[in-house]
Design a protein around this motif. Structure first.
Motif, PDB file in Angstrom:
ATOM      1  N   UNK A   5       0.828  -6.042  -3.150  1.00  0.00           N
ATOM      2  CA  UNK A   5      -0.632  -6.102  -3.337  1.00  0.00           C
ATOM      3  C   UNK A   5      -1.331  -6.511  -2.050  1.00  0.00           C
ATOM      4  N   UNK A   6      -0.715  -7.443  -1.302  1.00  0.00           N
ATOM      5  CA  UNK A   6      -1.301  -7.882  -0.034  1.00  0.00           C
ATOM      6  C   UNK A   6      -1.337  -6.735   0.967  1.00  0.00           C
ATOM      7  N   UNK A   7      -0.252  -5.955   1.034  1.00  0.00           N
ATOM      8  CA  UNK A   7      -0.219  -4.814   1.952  1.00  0.00           C
ATOM      9  C   UNK A   7      -1.316  -3.819   1.609  1.00  0.00           C
ATOM     10  N   UNK A   8      -1.456  -3.506   0.324  1.00  0.00           N
ATOM     11  CA  UNK A   8      -2.474  -2.533  -0.094  1.00  0.00           C
ATOM     12  C   UNK A   8      -3.864  -3.034   0.274  1.00  0.00           C
ATOM     13  N   UNK A   9      -4.133  -4.325   0.010  1.00  0.00           N
ATOM     14  CA  UNK A   9      -5.436  -4.901   0.330  1.00  0.00           C
ATOM     15  C   UNK A   9      -5.694  -4.870   1.839  1.00  0.00           C
ATOM     16  N   UNK A  10      -4.690  -5.232   2.625  1.00  0.00           N
ATOM     17  CA  UNK A  10      -4.843  -5.236   4.080  1.00  0.00           C
ATOM     18  C   UNK A  10      -5.015  -3.813   4.624  1.00  0.00           C
ATOM     19  N   UNK A  11      -4.280  -2.851   4.056  1.00  0.00           N
ATOM     20  CA  UNK A  11      -4.395  -1.463   4.524  1.00  0.00           C
ATOM     21  C   UNK A  11      -5.789  -0.913   4.241  1.00  0.00           C
ATOM     22  N   UNK A  12      -6.321  -1.217   3.071  1.00  0.00           N
ATOM     23  CA  UNK A  12      -7.670  -0.758   2.755  1.00  0.00           C
ATOM     24  C   UNK A  12      -8.704  -1.482   3.612  1.00  0.00           C
ATOM     25  N   UNK A  13      -8.455  -2.769   3.907  1.00  0.00           N
ATOM     26  CA  UNK A  13      -9.345  -3.504   4.804  1.00  0.00           C
ATOM     27  C   UNK A  13      -9.312  -2.896   6.204  1.00  0.00           C
ATOM     28  N   UNK A 197       1.954   4.038   1.549  1.00  0.00           N
ATOM     29  CA  UNK A 197       3.090   4.775   1.000  1.00  0.00           C
ATOM     30  C   UNK A 197       4.410   4.164   1.466  1.00  0.00           C
ATOM     31  N   UNK A 198       4.478   3.748   2.738  1.00  0.00           N
ATOM     32  CA  UNK A 198       5.675   3.077   3.239  1.00  0.00           C
ATOM     33  C   UNK A 198       5.924   1.772   2.491  1.00  0.00           C
ATOM     34  N   UNK A 199       4.850   1.057   2.179  1.00  0.00           N
ATOM     35  CA  UNK A 199       4.980  -0.203   1.429  1.00  0.00           C
ATOM     36  C   UNK A 199       5.468   0.056   0.005  1.00  0.00           C
ATOM     37  N   UNK A 205       8.637   1.118  -5.471  1.00  0.00           N
ATOM     38  CA  UNK A 205       7.699   1.669  -6.446  1.00  0.00           C
ATOM     39  C   UNK A 205       7.748   3.203  -6.482  1.00  0.00           C
ATOM     40  N   UNK A 206       8.182   3.809  -5.389  1.00  0.00           N
ATOM     41  CA  UNK A 206       8.375   5.254  -5.352  1.00  0.00           C
ATOM     42  C   UNK A 206       9.748   5.532  -4.744  1.00  0.00           C
ATOM     43  N   UNK A 207      10.314   6.682  -5.063  1.00  0.00           N
ATOM     44  CA  UNK A 207      11.684   6.979  -4.619  1.00  0.00           C
ATOM     45  C   UNK A 207      11.741   7.789  -3.333  1.00  0.00           C
ATOM     46  N   UNK A 208      10.636   8.431  -2.942  1.00  0.00           N
ATOM     47  CA  UNK A 208      10.609   9.222  -1.715  1.00  0.00           C
ATOM     48  C   UNK A 208       9.226   9.104  -1.091  1.00  0.00           C
ATOM     49  N   UNK A 209       9.154   9.438   0.192  1.00  0.00           N
ATOM     50  CA  UNK A 209       7.879   9.282   0.900  1.00  0.00           C
ATOM     51  C   UNK A 209       6.969  10.465   0.580  1.00  0.00           C
ATOM     52  N   UNK A 210       6.122  10.253  -0.408  1.00  0.00           N
ATOM     53  CA  UNK A 210       5.110  11.241  -0.779  1.00  0.00           C
ATOM     54  C   UNK A 210       3.845  10.481  -1.137  1.00  0.00           C
ATOM     55  N   UNK A 215      -3.725   6.908  -3.721  1.00  0.00           N
ATOM     56  CA  UNK A 215      -3.736   6.320  -2.380  1.00  0.00           C
ATOM     57  C   UNK A 215      -4.652   7.128  -1.467  1.00  0.00           C
ATOM     58  N   UNK A 216      -4.591   8.443  -1.569  1.00  0.00           N
ATOM     59  CA  UNK A 216      -5.463   9.304  -0.762  1.00  0.00           C
ATOM     60  C   UNK A 216      -6.931   8.994  -1.046  1.00  0.00           C
ATOM     61  N   UNK A 217      -7.276   8.924  -2.323  1.00  0.00           N
ATOM     62  CA  UNK A 217      -8.671   8.687  -2.712  1.00  0.00           C
ATOM     63  C   UNK A 217      -9.128   7.296  -2.262  1.00  0.00           C
ATOM     64  N   UNK A 218      -8.277   6.285  -2.458  1.00  0.00           N
ATOM     65  CA  UNK A 218      -8.647   4.912  -2.099  1.00  0.00           C
ATOM     66  C   UNK A 218      -8.874   4.777  -0.592  1.00  0.00           C
ATOM     67  N   UNK A 219      -7.992   5.368   0.212  1.00  0.00           N
ATOM     68  CA  UNK A 219      -8.134   5.266   1.668  1.00  0.00           C
ATOM     69  C   UNK A 219      -9.355   6.044   2.156  1.00  0.00           C
TER      70      UNK A 219
END
Length: 326
Positions: A5-13, A197-199, A205-210, A215-219
Motif C-alpha cells: 500500500x505504501x508503494x502504491x501511495x508513493x508511486x501515485x504521489x 506493477x513491479x511492486x 499479487x500478480x504472477x507475471x509482469x502485466x 493501475x493504468x487509470x490511476x496513474x
C-alpha cells in the motif's frame, strides 16, 4: 500488505508531483508566446496527459525490468527509491530547475536496490541499453532536430512578415502543444505504472509482469491532476529564461520534442521529457545566433541534469537504511 500500500501511495504521489513538476514541458512555450492563457494551457495539458497515458505500456515494462531485477528486491526497496525521486523533484521544483523526473526515479530505484542487495540487484544491460542510452541521447537528438526543423521552416516561410508568421504559427502552436502534452503522458505516466506493477509482482499479487487496467487509470489520473496545478517556477524557466520565444519557435520546439518522445514511447524507452524539450528550445534558439541562448541558464540546467540520478540514488540508499532501522 502495508508495504505494498505504501508503494502504491508513493508511486501515485510521484506521478502527481511529476505532473506539476513537468507541466512546463507541454505548455511553457505556449504561455510564453501568449498563444494560450495559463488556464487554457493547463486544462488542455491535463486532459491530453491523461489520454496519452492510456495508449501503451511499453515504457512501464522497461521501468519494471530494465533498472533492477524484480525478483531480487522487495517493496521496501521500491518505497525508498520513490522517496529519493520525490525528494529530488521537490528540491528542483523549489529552485525552478527543469530537471528530469525520469533520472530521479531511475537513480532512486538503483540507489535503493544497491543499498539492499549490492550491484547484483541492478540490471546492467537494461540500464545501459534501454535506460541510459535513450536518456542521454534524446536531448542531443532533440537539439539537433529542432535546429534543423527551425532552419527548414525559416527556409520555407522566412520571407513572410513577422506579423504574418506569428499569426499563422500561433494557431499551429496550439496543435504542437497538444501533441507535446499527449507525448508527455504517453512516456512519463508509464513510469509509475511500471513501479506499481513491479511492486504487485514482488508482493505476489500478480504472477507475471502485466500492467493491470486499474493501475493504468490511476496513474493517468494522478498525473493529470498534478498537471492541472501547474509548475509555475519551471514554466518560467523553460518558457522565457532560455531564449525569448515567438510562436514560430514554440511550434518548432514543441513539435520536435513531441516527435522524439512519442518515438521513444513506441520503442519502450523512457526518456526525459524535460531534457528533450529544453534541448529543443536551445536548438531553436541557436538558429538565430549562438548568443540568443542564455547559456548561463542552460548551464545550471545541465548541472541539475547531471546531479539528478546520483543525488536521488544517495537519498534513496539512505532512506532504505533508515527504514531498516525503523
Amino acid at each position: 500488505m502495508f508495504e505494498l500500500s505504501l508503494v502504491i501511495a508513493l508511486a501515485l504521489a510521484f506521478d502527481f508531483i511529476n505532473g506539476f513538476h513537468d507541466t512546463a514541458n507541454a505548455i511553457a512555450t505556449s504561455i510564453a508566446t501568449r498563444v494560450l492563457s495559463p488556464a487554457q494551457a493547463i486544462t488542455m495539458a491535463a486532459f491530453l496527459n491523461f489520454t496519452g497515458a492510456m495508449v501503451s505500456t511499453g515504457v512501464a515494462w522497461t521501468i519494471g525490468h530494465g533498472i533492477i531485477n524484480p525478483h531480487l528486491i522487495d517493496n521496501r526497496v521500491i518505497s525508498a527509491g520513490l522517496i529519493g525521486a520525490i525528494a529530488w523533484n521537490l528540491i528542483t521544483w523549489y529552485g525552478g530547475l527543469p530537471s528530469s523526473s525520469s533520472h530521479a526515479l531511475i537513480g532512486g530505484l538503483a540507489g535503493a536496490a544497491a543499498a539492499a542487495k549490492g550491484l547484483v540487484a541492478l540490471n546492467a544491460r537494461g540500464l545501459v541499453e534501454k535506460i541510459f542510452l535513450p536518456l542521454f541521447a534524446s536531448p542531443l537528438v532533440g537539439f539537433g532536430t529542432a535546429y534543423l526543423v527551425m532552419g527548414l521552416i525559416l527556409f520555407l516561410v522566412g520571407y513572410a512578415s513577422p506579423r504574418r508568421l506569428n499569426s499563422s504559427f500561433a494557431r499551429l502552436q496550439i496543435l504542437s502543444a497538444a501533441f507535446m502534452a499527449f507525448s508527455h503522458g504517453a512516456n512519463d505516466a508509464q513510469k509509475s505504472m511500471g513501479i506499481i506493477t513491479a511492486a504487485l509482482l514482488a508482493g505476489g499479487e500478480i504472477s507475471s509482469f502485466r500492467v493491470p487496467c486499474l493501475v493504468i487509470i490511476a496513474c493517468a489520473a494522478a498525473m493529470a491532476l498534478g498537471t492541472s496545478l501547474g509548475g509555475w517556477r519551471i514554466i518560467r524557466t523553460v518558457g522565457s529564461r532560455i531564449i525569448k520565444l515567438e510562436p514560430i519557435h514554440g511550434f518548432a520546439a514543441e513539435t520536435t520534442a513531441a516527435m522524439v518522445i512519442i518515438t521513444a514511447s513506441l520503442l519502450g524507452s523512457p526518456v526525459s521529457t524535460t531534457h528533450v524539450l529544453s534541448a529543443a528550445v536551445m536548438g531553436v534558439g541557436a538558429t538565430r545566433r549562438v548568443t540568443a541562448v542564455r547559456w548561463n541558464v542552460a548551464g545550471r540546467m545541465v548541472q541539475a541534469w547531471l546531479l539528478t540520478a546520483p543525488a536521488a540514488a544517495l537519498v534513496a540508499g539512505a532512506v532504505y537504511n533508515l527504514l531498516g532501522v525503523i
